[in-house]
Design an enzyme around this catalytic site. Structure first.
Site, PDB file in Angstrom:
ATOM      1  N   ASN A  14       0.833  -1.213   0.000  1.00 18.89           N
ATOM      2  CA  ASN A  14       0.000   0.000   0.000  1.00 18.89           C
ATOM      3  C   ASN A  14       0.867   1.262   0.000  1.00 18.89           C
ATOM      4  O   ASN A  14       0.513   2.261  -0.620  1.00 18.89           O
ATOM      5  CB  ASN A  14      -0.954   0.004   1.194  1.00 18.89           C
ATOM      6  CG  ASN A  14      -2.174  -0.849   0.934  1.00 18.89           C
ATOM      7  OD1 ASN A  14      -3.031  -0.485   0.133  1.00 18.89           O
ATOM      8  ND2 ASN A  14      -2.250  -2.009   1.578  1.00 18.89           N
ATOM      9  N   ASN A 108      -6.215   5.148   8.090  1.00 23.33           N
ATOM     10  CA  ASN A 108      -5.852   3.723   8.127  1.00 23.33           C
ATOM     11  C   ASN A 108      -6.549   2.993   6.993  1.00 23.33           C
ATOM     12  O   ASN A 108      -7.654   3.353   6.608  1.00 23.33           O
ATOM     13  CB  ASN A 108      -6.296   3.132   9.475  1.00 23.33           C
ATOM     14  CG  ASN A 108      -5.943   1.655   9.626  1.00 23.33           C
ATOM     15  OD1 ASN A 108      -4.814   1.247   9.300  1.00 23.33           O
ATOM     16  ND2 ASN A 108      -6.876   0.848  10.100  1.00 23.33           N
ATOM     17  N   HIS A 110      -7.974  -0.771   6.002  1.00 24.48           N
ATOM     18  CA  HIS A 110      -8.323  -2.042   6.634  1.00 24.48           C
ATOM     19  C   HIS A 110      -8.965  -2.955   5.583  1.00 24.48           C
ATOM     20  O   HIS A 110      -9.825  -2.507   4.820  1.00 24.48           O
ATOM     21  CB  HIS A 110      -9.302  -1.789   7.791  1.00 24.48           C
ATOM     22  CG  HIS A 110      -9.639  -3.031   8.536  1.00 24.48           C
ATOM     23  ND1 HIS A 110      -8.752  -3.651   9.394  1.00 24.48           N
ATOM     24  CD2 HIS A 110     -10.754  -3.799   8.523  1.00 24.48           C
ATOM     25  CE1 HIS A 110      -9.324  -4.742   9.891  1.00 24.48           C
ATOM     26  NE2 HIS A 110     -10.529  -4.862   9.380  1.00 24.48           N
ATOM     27  N   GLU A 143      -9.696   6.644  18.737  1.00 24.34           N
ATOM     28  CA  GLU A 143      -9.031   5.861  19.787  1.00 24.34           C
ATOM     29  C   GLU A 143      -9.379   4.374  19.741  1.00 24.34           C
ATOM     30  O   GLU A 143      -8.771   3.570  20.439  1.00 24.34           O
ATOM     31  CB  GLU A 143      -9.385   6.439  21.154  1.00 24.34           C
ATOM     32  CG  GLU A 143      -8.678   7.764  21.398  1.00 24.34           C
ATOM     33  CD  GLU A 143      -9.070   8.406  22.714  1.00 24.34           C
ATOM     34  OE1 GLU A 143      -9.763   7.756  23.520  1.00 24.34           O
ATOM     35  OE2 GLU A 143      -8.689   9.569  22.921  1.00 24.34           O
TER      36      GLU A 143
HETATM   37  C1  GRF Z   1      -3.255  -4.634   4.053  1.00 24.60           C
HETATM   38  O1  GRF Z   1      -4.155  -5.672   3.784  1.00 24.60           O
HETATM   39  C2  GRF Z   1      -3.909  -3.573   4.881  1.00 24.60           C
HETATM   40  O2  GRF Z   1      -5.265  -3.401   4.597  1.00 24.60           O
HETATM   41  C3  GRF Z   1      -3.747  -4.104   6.281  1.00 24.60           C
HETATM   42  O3  GRF Z   1      -2.464  -4.691   6.283  1.00 24.60           O
HETATM   43  C4  GRF Z   1      -2.131  -5.094   4.962  1.00 24.60           C
HETATM   44  C5  GRF Z   1      -0.828  -4.440   4.629  1.00 24.60           C
HETATM   45  O4  GRF Z   1      -0.316  -4.857   3.390  1.00 24.60           O
HETATM   46  N1  GRF Z   1      -3.921  -3.067   7.255  1.00 24.60           N
HETATM   47  P1  GRF Z   1       0.908  -4.091   2.750  1.00 24.60           P
HETATM   48  O5  GRF Z   1       2.025  -4.074   3.793  1.00 24.60           O
HETATM   49  O6  GRF Z   1       0.467  -2.704   2.401  1.00 24.60           O
HETATM   50  O7  GRF Z   1       1.295  -4.868   1.541  1.00 24.60           O
END
Ligand code: GRF
Length: 201
Positions: A14, A108, A110, A143
């Site tokens: 990401n 964030n 998710h 939080e």
């Molecule tokens: C992703 O699936 C994200 O949604 C979650 O952790 C994973 C991280 O993947 N929070 P990367 O390190 O970005 O490849």
């Protein structure tokens, strides 16, 4: 031009999506100015070096207490001068002090359609529940654990025979689209929170 700091603990795909979106012109209003990681072995560090993005390592294991670790993390976050902090696979929960200080400026990603399936192994939780649609959520951090105003979501169909791996991979493709879009929206100043909900201007 807004400054974006990314916090990542592992693979960093990401984080890479944000770098790529900056290069391709999908993100124009901001640039990634720092990677913060808690893991000296994170592949995200390799990606940062390749993109010539400076890295700060704040390794939890080298601090005598959680408070000392949080003190150092908050110091490093302040020094970045970043407008936005993106948690992109950052595996530690941020303390209340950090969330409070940078309120409205931490995002964030998710891998589930929140508020369903917060926490670890979100894709496995979704499969075990038998949902027909899964997806990802970008939200502002408060939080709680994977709570906070939702900025963007994208969904994928769950296919007969999906495994945790196959579903995760399909969701990940959407994450790589959704997160840069949310970063661009933030950097353009188009995210407004009203009554705990995000309105995109
Ligand atoms: C992703 O699936 C994200 O949604 C979650 O952790 C994973 C991280 O993947 N929070 P990367 O390190 O970005 O490849």
């Amino acid at each position: 031009m807004k400054l974006v700091a990314v916090l990542a603990s592992g693979r960093g795909s990401n984080f890479q999506a944000i770098i790529d979106a900056t290069r391709s012109g999908d993100i124009t209003a901001g640039r990634c100015s720092r990677l913060i990681t808690d893991n000296p072995g994170a592949y995200a560090i390799v990606r940062a070096k390749e993109a010539e993005i400076p890295v700060s390592l704040v390794d939890y294991r080298t601090f005598p207490s959680r408070d000392r670790y949080e003190d150092q993390l908050i110091r490093v976050m302040r020094e970045t001068d970043a407008d936005l902090f993106v948690l992109a696979g950052y595996m530690r929960i941020l303390g209340k002090g950090i969330v409070h200080e940078f309120s409205g400026r931490i995002m964030n990603i998710h891998p589930a359609l929140l508020p369903s399936f917060p926490g670890l192994h979100a894709q496995r939780q979704a499969l075990e529940c038998g949902v027909k649609v899964a997806g990802c959520t970008v939200h502002l951090v408060d939080e709680g654990m994977d709570t906070g105003p939702i900025v963007l979501q994208e969904c994928v169909q769950v296919i007969e025979g999906d495994t945790e791996e196959s579903l995760s991979e399909r969701i990940l493709q959407r994450e790589h689209r959704c997160l840069p879009r949310a970063v661009q929206l933030f950097c353009e100043g188009r995210i407004r929170v009203e009554d705990g909900r995000v309105r995109i201007l």
